[in-house]
Write a protein that holds these residues in place. Structure first.
Motif, PDB file in Angstrom:
ATOM      1  N   GLN A  87      41.290  30.790  59.605  1.00 39.89           N
ATOM      2  CA  GLN A  87      41.370  30.265  60.966  1.00 39.89           C
ATOM      3  C   GLN A  87      40.294  30.886  61.864  1.00 39.89           C
ATOM      4  OE1 GLN A  87      45.785  30.943  61.341  1.00 39.89           O
ATOM      5  NE2 GLN A  87      45.626  28.938  62.325  1.00 39.89           N
ATOM      6  N   ASP A  88      40.042  32.186  61.695  1.00 42.99           N
ATOM      7  CA  ASP A  88      39.021  32.858  62.502  1.00 42.99           C
ATOM      8  C   ASP A  88      37.641  32.246  62.280  1.00 42.99           C
ATOM      9  OD1 ASP A  88      40.888  34.578  63.583  1.00 42.99           O
ATOM     10  OD2 ASP A  88      40.285  36.314  62.373  1.00 42.99           O
ATOM     11  N   VAL A  89      37.262  32.043  61.017  1.00 44.57           N
ATOM     12  CA  VAL A  89      35.913  31.501  60.769  1.00 44.57           C
ATOM     13  C   VAL A  89      35.809  30.044  61.233  1.00 44.57           C
ATOM     14  CG1 VAL A  89      35.360  33.116  58.911  1.00 44.57           C
ATOM     15  CG2 VAL A  89      36.307  30.887  58.334  1.00 44.57           C
ATOM     16  N   ILE A  90      36.904  29.326  61.180  1.00 47.64           N
ATOM     17  CA  ILE A  90      36.884  27.948  61.692  1.00 47.64           C
ATOM     18  C   ILE A  90      36.644  27.943  63.196  1.00 47.64           C
ATOM     19  CG2 ILE A  90      38.338  25.922  62.148  1.00 47.64           C
ATOM     20  CD1 ILE A  90      39.579  26.384  59.334  1.00 47.64           C
ATOM     21  N   THR A  91      37.355  28.807  63.926  1.00 47.31           N
ATOM     22  CA  THR A  91      37.173  28.830  65.386  1.00 47.31           C
ATOM     23  C   THR A  91      35.819  29.414  65.780  1.00 47.31           C
ATOM     24  OG1 THR A  91      38.409  30.910  65.567  1.00 47.31           O
ATOM     25  CG2 THR A  91      39.635  28.859  65.946  1.00 47.31           C
ATOM     26  N   GLU A  92      35.234  30.244  64.922  1.00 48.50           N
ATOM     27  CA  GLU A  92      33.880  30.737  65.179  1.00 48.50           C
ATOM     28  C   GLU A  92      32.843  29.635  64.930  1.00 48.50           C
ATOM     29  OE1 GLU A  92      33.502  34.158  62.660  1.00 48.50           O
ATOM     30  OE2 GLU A  92      35.016  35.275  63.782  1.00 48.50           O
ATOM     31  N   GLN A  93      33.095  28.799  63.940  1.00 52.60           N
ATOM     32  CA  GLN A  93      32.162  27.715  63.597  1.00 52.60           C
ATOM     33  C   GLN A  93      32.166  26.613  64.661  1.00 52.60           C
ATOM     34  OE1 GLN A  93      30.117  27.497  60.885  1.00 52.60           O
ATOM     35  NE2 GLN A  93      29.394  25.443  61.347  1.00 52.60           N
ATOM     36  N   TRP A  94      33.360  26.244  65.127  1.00 48.77           N
ATOM     37  CA  TRP A  94      33.499  25.195  66.135  1.00 48.77           C
ATOM     38  C   TRP A  94      34.203  25.791  67.335  1.00 48.77           C
ATOM     39  CZ3 TRP A  94      34.734  24.110  60.951  1.00 48.77           C
ATOM     40  CH2 TRP A  94      33.823  23.266  60.298  1.00 48.77           C
ATOM     41  N   LYS A  95      33.471  25.945  68.379  1.00 47.87           N
ATOM     42  CA  LYS A  95      34.004  26.559  69.601  1.00 47.87           C
ATOM     43  C   LYS A  95      34.899  25.579  70.352  1.00 47.87           C
ATOM     44  CE  LYS A  95      31.369  30.192  69.061  1.00 47.87           C
ATOM     45  NZ  LYS A  95      31.882  31.246  68.252  1.00 47.87           N
ATOM     46  N   GLY A  96      35.781  26.136  71.144  1.00 48.52           N
ATOM     47  CA  GLY A  96      36.605  25.336  72.044  1.00 48.52           C
ATOM     48  C   GLY A  96      37.744  24.601  71.356  1.00 48.52           C
ATOM     49  N   GLU A  97      38.090  23.482  71.943  1.00 52.74           N
ATOM     50  CA  GLU A  97      39.248  22.707  71.494  1.00 52.74           C
ATOM     51  C   GLU A  97      39.096  22.212  70.056  1.00 52.74           C
ATOM     52  OE1 GLU A  97      41.596  18.643  72.756  1.00 52.74           O
ATOM     53  OE2 GLU A  97      40.500  19.738  74.311  1.00 52.74           O
ATOM     54  N   SER A  98      37.897  21.827  69.665  1.00 51.04           N
ATOM     55  CA  SER A  98      37.661  21.351  68.302  1.00 51.04           C
ATOM     56  C   SER A  98      37.987  22.434  67.277  1.00 51.04           C
ATOM     57  CB  SER A  98      36.215  20.895  68.146  1.00 51.04           C
ATOM     58  OG  SER A  98      35.954  20.510  66.814  1.00 51.04           O
ATOM     59  N   GLY A  99      37.524  23.655  67.539  1.00 46.61           N
ATOM     60  CA  GLY A  99      37.812  24.768  66.639  1.00 46.61           C
ATOM     61  C   GLY A  99      39.296  25.063  66.569  1.00 46.61           C
ATOM     62  N   GLU A 100      39.956  25.021  67.712  1.00 46.73           N
ATOM     63  CA  GLU A 100      41.399  25.288  67.746  1.00 46.73           C
ATOM     64  C   GLU A 100      42.176  24.220  66.974  1.00 46.73           C
ATOM     65  OE1 GLU A 100      42.893  28.028  68.781  1.00 46.73           O
ATOM     66  OE2 GLU A 100      40.936  28.834  69.342  1.00 46.73           O
ATOM     67  N   GLU A 101      41.785  22.958  67.121  1.00 52.30           N
ATOM     68  CA  GLU A 101      42.458  21.875  66.391  1.00 52.30           C
ATOM     69  C   GLU A 101      42.253  22.018  64.882  1.00 52.30           C
ATOM     70  OE1 GLU A 101      44.619  19.319  67.005  1.00 52.30           O
ATOM     71  OE2 GLU A 101      44.799  20.167  69.007  1.00 52.30           O
ATOM     72  N   ASN A 102      41.032  22.349  64.478  1.00 53.05           N
ATOM     73  CA  ASN A 102      40.748  22.540  63.056  1.00 53.05           C
ATOM     74  C   ASN A 102      41.532  23.732  62.498  1.00 53.05           C
ATOM     75  OD1 ASN A 102      38.471  20.764  61.743  1.00 53.05           O
ATOM     76  ND2 ASN A 102      37.897  21.030  63.888  1.00 53.05           N
ATOM     77  N   ALA A 103      41.588  24.834  63.251  1.00 54.31           N
ATOM     78  CA  ALA A 103      42.337  26.016  62.815  1.00 54.31           C
ATOM     79  C   ALA A 103      43.832  25.703  62.723  1.00 54.31           C
ATOM     80  CB  ALA A 103      42.085  27.183  63.761  1.00 54.31           C
ATOM     81  N   GLN A 104      44.336  24.940  63.681  1.00 58.87           N
ATOM     82  CA  GLN A 104      45.755  24.553  63.650  1.00 58.87           C
ATOM     83  C   GLN A 104      46.036  23.648  62.452  1.00 58.87           C
ATOM     84  OE1 GLN A 104      48.183  25.829  65.430  1.00 58.87           O
ATOM     85  NE2 GLN A 104      49.665  24.595  64.326  1.00 58.87           N
ATOM     86  N   ALA A 105      45.098  22.773  62.115  1.00 58.55           N
ATOM     87  CA  ALA A 105      45.257  21.898  60.950  1.00 58.55           C
ATOM     88  C   ALA A 105      45.314  22.735  59.672  1.00 58.55           C
ATOM     89  CB  ALA A 105      44.121  20.883  60.883  1.00 58.55           C
ATOM     90  N   ALA A 106      44.496  23.781  59.584  1.00 59.51           N
ATOM     91  CA  ALA A 106      44.529  24.671  58.414  1.00 59.51           C
ATOM     92  C   ALA A 106      45.895  25.360  58.308  1.00 59.51           C
ATOM     93  CB  ALA A 106      43.414  25.710  58.496  1.00 59.51           C
ATOM     94  N   LYS A 107      46.417  25.807  59.440  1.00 62.29           N
ATOM     95  CA  LYS A 107      47.741  26.460  59.443  1.00 62.29           C
ATOM     96  C   LYS A 107      48.830  25.487  59.016  1.00 62.29           C
ATOM     97  CE  LYS A 107      51.014  29.000  62.223  1.00 62.29           C
ATOM     98  NZ  LYS A 107      51.423  29.416  63.545  1.00 62.29           N
ATOM     99  N   GLU A 108      48.772  24.280  59.538  1.00 58.04           N
ATOM    100  CA  GLU A 108      49.768  23.266  59.174  1.00 58.04           C
ATOM    101  C   GLU A 108      49.690  22.943  57.681  1.00 58.04           C
ATOM    102  OE1 GLU A 108      50.977  18.708  60.354  1.00 58.04           O
ATOM    103  OE2 GLU A 108      50.035  19.965  61.887  1.00 58.04           O
ATOM    104  N   ALA A 109      48.480  22.854  57.153  1.00 54.84           N
ATOM    105  CA  ALA A 109      48.318  22.603  55.717  1.00 54.84           C
ATOM    106  C   ALA A 109      48.916  23.746  54.908  1.00 54.84           C
ATOM    107  CB  ALA A 109      46.847  22.419  55.372  1.00 54.84           C
ATOM    108  N   TYR A 110      48.694  24.981  55.341  1.00 56.60           N
ATOM    109  CA  TYR A 110      49.288  26.135  54.669  1.00 56.60           C
ATOM    110  C   TYR A 110      50.809  25.989  54.604  1.00 56.60           C
ATOM    111  CZ  TYR A 110      50.855  30.896  53.810  1.00 56.60           C
ATOM    112  OH  TYR A 110      51.497  31.993  53.305  1.00 56.60           O
TER     113      TYR A 110
END
Length: 187
Positions: free
Chosen positions: A156-179
Motif C-alpha cells: 500500500q505504501d509503494v502504491i500511494t508513493e507511485q500515485w499521489k492523492g486520491e488515485s493512490g489512496e483508491e489503488n491502495a484501498q483496492a489492494a487491501k480489499e483484494a487481500y
C-alpha cells in the motif's frame, strides 16, 4: 530467494506490478530485489510476462524466472492458451484474477491456488483506464496471502508513493480489499 512470474496482457500493468512488488519488498527490508519485463514488439492486449525476485541478500542472477515460487495471472483467459504452471515449484502458488473459486482449477490439487476478483474490485473503486479495469494494484494485495515475504502495508505504501492523492489512496484501498477477499486453497 522468492521468484515471481506475472502473466498478463499489454496494458494490464504486469510490469508495473512487478516493479511495485520489488519496491515493497525493499521497503520490508529485503536486501536483494529485481523486477523486469519479458516481451518483444507486443501491443496493448498481447500476452506479456514480467518477473520479480526477492531475497535477503544480493541477487546476482540475471536470467528470466524459469522456476517461480509464485505465478500471478492478471488475465484468466491466458490459462486456456498457455501453461501458466510451467516450471512452477512443487510447493508453489498461483494468484489468479477471477470470479472462480480456487478449487475450480484442475491444478489446485497440485499447487496452492489463490483467487480474487481483482477486475471487480477495480470497477468498484473506479480504477479504469479507457473503460478497462486496472488489475495490477488490486492483485498485488493478494500476494501476502500466499507469501509472507512482502507485507500488505508496504504494498500500500509503494502504491500511494507511485500515485499521489486520491488515485493512490483508491489503488491502495483496492489492494487491501483484494487481500481481504482473496480465497486460498491448499492442496
Amino acid at each position: 530467494m522468492l521468484e515471481i512470474r506475472f502473466h498478463g496482457r499489454g496494458g494490464q500493468g504486469a510490469v508495473t506490478a512487478a516493479n511495485l512488488l520489488a519496491a515493497a519488498a525493499l521497503k520490508d527490508g529485503n536486501k536483494g530485489v529485481q523486477s523486469f519485463p519479458f516481451f518483444g514488439g507486443e501491443r496493448r492486449g498481447a500476452p506479456v510476462r514480467a518477473f520479480a525476485r526477492i531475497s535477503d541478500s544480493e541477487i546476482n542472477l540475471r536470467s528470466q524466472v524459469y522456476h517461480p515460487d509464485i505465478v500471478v495471472v492478471l488475465d484468466p483467459h491466458l490459462i486456456k492458451s498457455m501453461d501458466i504452471t510451467a516450471g512452477l515449484k512443487r510447493d508453489g502458488a498461483l494468484v489468479i484474477n477471477t470470479t472462480e473459486k480456487p478449487g475450480d482449477f484442475d491444478f489446485s490439487k497440485k499447487f496452492k491456488v489463490a483467487t480474487v476478483d481483482a477486475a471487480g474490485i477495480s470497477i468498484q473503486h473506479n480504477l479504469l483506464v479507457g473503460g478497462v479495469p486496472i488489475i495490477n494494484t488490486p492483485i498485488l494485495g493478494a500476494i501476502p496471502r500466499v507469501s509472507n515475504t512482502v507485507s500488505l502495508e508496504s504494498i500500500q505504501d509503494v502504491i500511494t508513493e507511485q500515485w499521489k492523492g486520491e488515485s493512490g489512496e483508491e489503488n491502495a484501498q483496492a489492494a487491501k480489499e483484494a487481500y481481504e477477499l482473496t480465497e486460498v486453497n491448499f492442496p
